[in-house]
Scaffold this active site. Sequence first.
Site, PDB file in Angstrom:
ATOM      1  N   ASP A  17     107.100 -80.461  60.129  1.00 32.77           N
ATOM      2  CA  ASP A  17     106.069 -81.302  58.253  1.00 32.77           C
ATOM      3  C   ASP A  17     105.459 -79.950  57.198  1.00 32.77           C
ATOM      4  OD1 ASP A  17     104.696 -82.847  56.755  1.00 32.77           O
ATOM      5  OD2 ASP A  17     103.583 -83.631  58.047  1.00 32.77           O
ATOM      6  N   GLY A  18     104.556 -79.756  56.414  1.00 27.21           N
ATOM      7  CA  GLY A  18     103.679 -79.049  55.404  1.00 27.21           C
ATOM      8  C   GLY A  18     104.851 -78.052  54.540  1.00 27.21           C
ATOM      9  N   ARG A  21     102.627 -78.535  50.907  1.00 25.84           N
ATOM     10  CA  ARG A  21     101.136 -77.821  50.793  1.00 25.84           C
ATOM     11  C   ARG A  21     101.173 -76.592  50.691  1.00 25.84           C
ATOM     12  NH1 ARG A  21      99.336 -81.594  55.804  1.00 25.84           N
ATOM     13  NH2 ARG A  21     102.154 -82.076  56.221  1.00 25.84           N
ATOM     14  N   ARG A  30     107.273 -77.622  45.070  1.00 24.52           N
ATOM     15  CA  ARG A  30     107.512 -77.850  46.659  1.00 24.52           C
ATOM     16  C   ARG A  30     108.844 -77.361  47.419  1.00 24.52           C
ATOM     17  NH1 ARG A  30     104.450 -82.141  48.516  1.00 24.52           N
ATOM     18  NH2 ARG A  30     106.176 -82.616  49.108  1.00 24.52           N
ATOM     19  N   HIS A  34     110.472 -75.682  50.943  1.00 25.63           N
ATOM     20  CA  HIS A  34     111.221 -76.069  51.932  1.00 25.63           C
ATOM     21  C   HIS A  34     112.542 -74.433  51.889  1.00 25.63           C
ATOM     22  CE1 HIS A  34     110.238 -79.853  51.023  1.00 25.63           C
ATOM     23  NE2 HIS A  34     110.227 -80.285  50.086  1.00 25.63           N
ATOM     24  N   SER A  62     114.627 -87.246  55.998  1.00 28.20           N
ATOM     25  CA  SER A  62     114.641 -88.966  56.562  1.00 28.20           C
ATOM     26  C   SER A  62     115.090 -89.994  55.065  1.00 28.20           C
ATOM     27  CB  SER A  62     113.018 -89.332  56.862  1.00 28.20           C
ATOM     28  OG  SER A  62     112.403 -89.482  56.131  1.00 28.20           O
ATOM     29  N   ASN A  65     112.836 -89.932  52.472  1.00 32.07           N
ATOM     30  CA  ASN A  65     112.715 -88.789  51.218  1.00 32.07           C
ATOM     31  C   ASN A  65     113.443 -89.036  50.393  1.00 32.07           C
ATOM     32  OD1 ASN A  65     111.946 -86.343  54.459  1.00 32.07           O
ATOM     33  ND2 ASN A  65     110.894 -87.248  53.434  1.00 32.07           N
ATOM     34  N   ARG A 185     105.241 -81.732  66.413  1.00 31.89           N
ATOM     35  CA  ARG A 185     104.985 -81.404  64.846  1.00 31.89           C
ATOM     36  C   ARG A 185     103.935 -80.449  63.964  1.00 31.89           C
ATOM     37  NH1 ARG A 185     104.645 -87.245  61.144  1.00 31.89           N
ATOM     38  NH2 ARG A 185     104.047 -85.971  59.178  1.00 31.89           N
TER      39      ARG A 185
HETATM   40  C1  FPP Z   1     108.281 -81.973  54.845  1.00 36.26           C
HETATM   41  O1  FPP Z   1     107.570 -81.451  54.468  1.00 36.26           O
HETATM   42  C2  FPP Z   1     109.435 -81.254  55.377  1.00 36.26           C
HETATM   43  C3  FPP Z   1     110.799 -81.629  54.806  1.00 36.26           C
HETATM   44  C4  FPP Z   1     110.752 -83.177  54.294  1.00 36.26           C
HETATM   45  C5  FPP Z   1     111.894 -81.166  54.727  1.00 36.26           C
HETATM   46  C6  FPP Z   1     112.513 -80.238  55.839  1.00 36.26           C
HETATM   47  C7  FPP Z   1     112.820 -79.260  55.620  1.00 36.26           C
HETATM   48  C8  FPP Z   1     113.079 -77.629  55.452  1.00 36.26           C
HETATM   49  C9  FPP Z   1     112.560 -76.902  56.173  1.00 36.26           C
HETATM   50  C10 FPP Z   1     114.393 -76.826  54.248  1.00 36.26           C
HETATM   51  C11 FPP Z   1     115.573 -76.321  55.127  1.00 36.26           C
HETATM   52  C12 FPP Z   1     116.448 -77.671  56.793  1.00 36.26           C
HETATM   53  C13 FPP Z   1     117.680 -77.002  57.634  1.00 36.26           C
HETATM   54  C14 FPP Z   1     117.949 -77.415  57.933  1.00 36.26           C
HETATM   55  C15 FPP Z   1     118.078 -75.759  56.197  1.00 36.26           C
HETATM   56  P1  FPP Z   1     106.625 -82.457  53.472  1.00 36.26           P
HETATM   57  O2  FPP Z   1     107.923 -81.336  51.889  1.00 36.26           O
HETATM   58  O3  FPP Z   1     106.754 -83.306  53.587  1.00 36.26           O
HETATM   59  O4  FPP Z   1     105.530 -81.387  53.215  1.00 36.26           O
HETATM   60  P2  FPP Z   1     103.882 -81.640  52.783  1.00 36.26           P
HETATM   61  O5  FPP Z   1     104.164 -83.202  53.716  1.00 36.26           O
HETATM   62  O6  FPP Z   1     102.703 -80.847  53.043  1.00 36.26           O
HETATM   63  O7  FPP Z   1     103.728 -82.781  51.311  1.00 36.26           O
END
Ligand code: FPP
Length: 240
Positions: A17-18, A21, A30, A34, A62, A65, A185
Amino acid sequence: MSETETKVPRHVAIIMDGNGRWARDRGLPRIKGHEQGAESVRAVMKAARDLGVEILTLYAFSVENWSRPAAEVNGLMSLLPKFLGKHEHLLHENNCRLRAIGRLGDLPPKTLAELERVMSATAQYSERQLVLALSYGGRAELTDAVRAIAVKVEKGELRAGDIETETLTAHLYAPDLPDPDLMIRTSGEERISNFLLWQLSYAELVFMPELWPDFREAQFEEALSIYAKRSRRFGGLAAC
Ligand code: FPP
């Protein structure tokens, strides 16, 4: 080395997560968060190998998402095959099998095709496993399991009275995987967010303050040392 420092979890599950941010703090889109998050995945894969973790399950996308803006969803869906293409060699070099859990039929055809290609190219490895949760939701998984069980009952292959907890476990997306020992997490949020609801029943939960793109080898090692100090009782009594 003390006894606690040698206690390594066999299966670690991570809510990454994060990313959003991290990007916002830098005035970036964003998807840049990633992309940096994908670098953390690579770093954590290596750290997991070095520390002796056998299975790593990552919450990569998810079921919820899908409701994010199309640009972000499309960005993530093309990041995954790019990541797999770039890092497939790491799986081969480390005898690591790639697997996926979730409603994989929801993925765009190109993403699914690359995922399936790398899963079959690594299917023979048994030393380590990298499990990606994609279009995954714990409630969706349990719903899918109950549906599959109900079909067997309807067909007369299973009696309702014979359904045990093991029956449900046997109908999960990857029934052979042991439950995670540790769930991490990142980003300071302290929630499960529909991740592995059945499988996390006895997992140790460790919440780390770092945003996922800042979570690298040192932070993973720290989470494992927090785990090593915990005493797991599985509903029983502590050993004296
Ligand atoms: C949550 O952060 C993260 C995700 C929804 C996606 C996770 C994906 C990756 C780490 C990219 C690559 C993965 C692989 C396996 C290649 P968020 O967007 O919810 O962050 P926020 O809470 O700060 O908005």
